[in-house]
Design an enzyme around this catalytic site. Structure first.
Site, PDB file in Angstrom:
ATOM      1  CG  ASN A 291       1.772  -4.394  -7.376  1.00 41.78           C
ATOM      2  OD1 ASN A 291       0.984  -5.214  -6.905  1.00 41.78           O
ATOM      3  ND2 ASN A 291       2.806  -3.918  -6.700  1.00 41.78           N
TER       4      ASN A 291
ATOM      5  N   GLY B 129       4.147   5.269  -4.601  1.00 40.63           N
ATOM      6  CA  GLY B 129       2.965   5.747  -3.880  1.00 40.63           C
ATOM      7  C   GLY B 129       3.102   7.131  -3.283  1.00 40.63           C
TER       8      GLY B 129
ATOM      9  CE  LYS C  20       1.626  -0.759  -4.688  1.00 37.78           C
ATOM     10  NZ  LYS C  20       2.492   0.198  -4.064  1.00 37.78           N
TER      11      LYS C  20
ATOM     12  CD  GLU D  62       4.240  -1.605  -1.460  1.00 41.43           C
ATOM     13  OE1 GLU D  62       3.451  -2.488  -1.824  1.00 41.43           O
ATOM     14  OE2 GLU D  62       4.178  -0.428  -1.890  1.00 41.43           O
TER      15      GLU D  62
ATOM     16  CG  HIS E 209       6.696  -4.330  -4.693  1.00 42.36           C
ATOM     17  ND1 HIS E 209       6.601  -3.461  -3.633  1.00 42.36           N
ATOM     18  CD2 HIS E 209       6.172  -3.684  -5.769  1.00 42.36           C
ATOM     19  CE1 HIS E 209       6.039  -2.331  -4.057  1.00 42.36           C
ATOM     20  NE2 HIS E 209       5.759  -2.449  -5.347  1.00 42.36           N
TER      21      HIS E 209
HETATM   22  C1  PEP Z   1       4.379  -0.161  -7.145  1.00 40.87           C
HETATM   23  O1  PEP Z   1       3.937  -0.451  -6.047  1.00 40.87           O
HETATM   24  O2  PEP Z   1       4.986  -1.019  -7.802  1.00 40.87           O
HETATM   25  C2  PEP Z   1       4.195   1.193  -7.635  1.00 40.87           C
HETATM   26  C3  PEP Z   1       4.924   1.600  -8.614  1.00 40.87           C
HETATM   27  O3  PEP Z   1       3.244   1.963  -6.986  1.00 40.87           O
HETATM   28  P1  PEP Z   1       2.727   3.422  -7.429  1.00 40.87           P
HETATM   29  O4  PEP Z   1       2.540   3.401  -8.935  1.00 40.87           O
HETATM   30  O5  PEP Z   1       1.456   3.611  -6.715  1.00 40.87           O
HETATM   31  O6  PEP Z   1       3.795   4.380  -7.056  1.00 40.87           O
END
Ligand code: PEP
Length: 254
Positions: free
Chosen positions: A12, A175, A14, A101, A99
């Site tokens: 992903n 993250g 983003k 976010e 998600h």
């Molecule tokens: C995500 O945003 O789906 C995710 C898992 O991010 P990260 O791997 O950066 O923690």
């Protein structure tokens, strides 16, 4: 891993990636060779602006392409939104919905996510439905209750292992570099498997359950080998082909 379930690793991106990032996508296509893509499905979800060019780059390779979100409607007066039909028209095959976010930044509810999942199916896309508890919920021992209600609220009737993938992403692990212990991941995935079987019967036994949250090359082998972890949704580490491919490589030897 779950016997008889082909794992999936999805990256992903983003709100990251412009045209100069396409060289990474080309490298991912190259790395997704026939042997590796027989072992697992490899999906990259770039921003909508790169979707069509991404599917062209990935054509006839083992790399598949997905989007990060869609609107529930097929078309209409929704400035700035992208429909599942538009995503399918770009020849993408997957779409992430729910998600954390999106749930936070856009206040998306379980009902919104259910409608988006149905939109994905309507357009012939496979929906990657994200669920996950916050740190406060985790600390309060409420993770299972939260996940159960997110599953019940955002997974429509008619979900099967062919049209839907579930991604468990503890919000506090996204993250942050933090991950639950392997024992915790195992317990939650077993809980989710049982919930899916109870609700969907046969398809629930076969539905992929991904883990997401700070997966990187250094912890992928340990996480991906946990029972009922059928792959990963990867954020930060999916931006570089070398990192995403090194996570996928875990499956080459198994
Ligand atoms: C995500 O945003 O789906 C995710 C898992 O991010 P990260 O791997 O950066 O923690």
């Amino acid at each position: 891993m779950t016997p008889d379930i082909k794992p999936l690793v999805a990256g992903n991106w983003k709100m990251n990636g412009q045209r100069d990032q396409l060289d990474q996508l080309a490298l991912m296509s190259k790395g997704a060779d026939a042997e590796l893509s027989q072992k697992l499905d490899i999906v990259v979800c770039p921003p909508a602006t790169l979707l069509y060019v991404a599917t062209a780059l990935a054509e006839d390779t083992g790399l598949k392409v997905g989007a990060q979100d869609c609107h529930a409607n097929a078309s209409g007066a929704h400035t700035g939104d992208v429909s599942a039909e538009m995503i399918a028209d770009c020849l993408a095959e997957y779409c992430i919905v729910g998600h954390s976010e999106r749930r936070t930044d856009h206040e998306e509810s379980n009902a919104d996510i259910l409608a988006k999942t149905q939109a994905c199916w309507r357009a012939g896309l496979k929906a990657i439905v994200c669920i996950g508890e916050t740190e406060a919920e985790y600390d309060a021992g409420q993770a299972e209750t939260v996940l159960s209600s997110q599953l019940a609220g955002s997974l429509p009737e008619g979900a099967t292992d062919q049209n839907t993938i579930v991604a468990y992403e503890p919000v506090w692990a996204i993250g942050t570099g933090k991950t639950p212990s392997p024992e915790d991941i195992k317990a939650i995935h077993e809980f989710l498997r049982n919930e899916l079987i109870e609700r969907l019967h046969g398809p629930g036994e076969r539905m992929k359950i991904l883990y997401g949250g700070s997966v990187k090359p250094s912890n992928a082998a340990e996480i991906l080998m946990i029972e009922n972890v059928d792959g990963a949704l990867v954020g930060g580490a999916s931006l570089k082909a070398e990192d995403l491919l090194s996570i996928c490589e875990v499956y080459r030897k198994v």
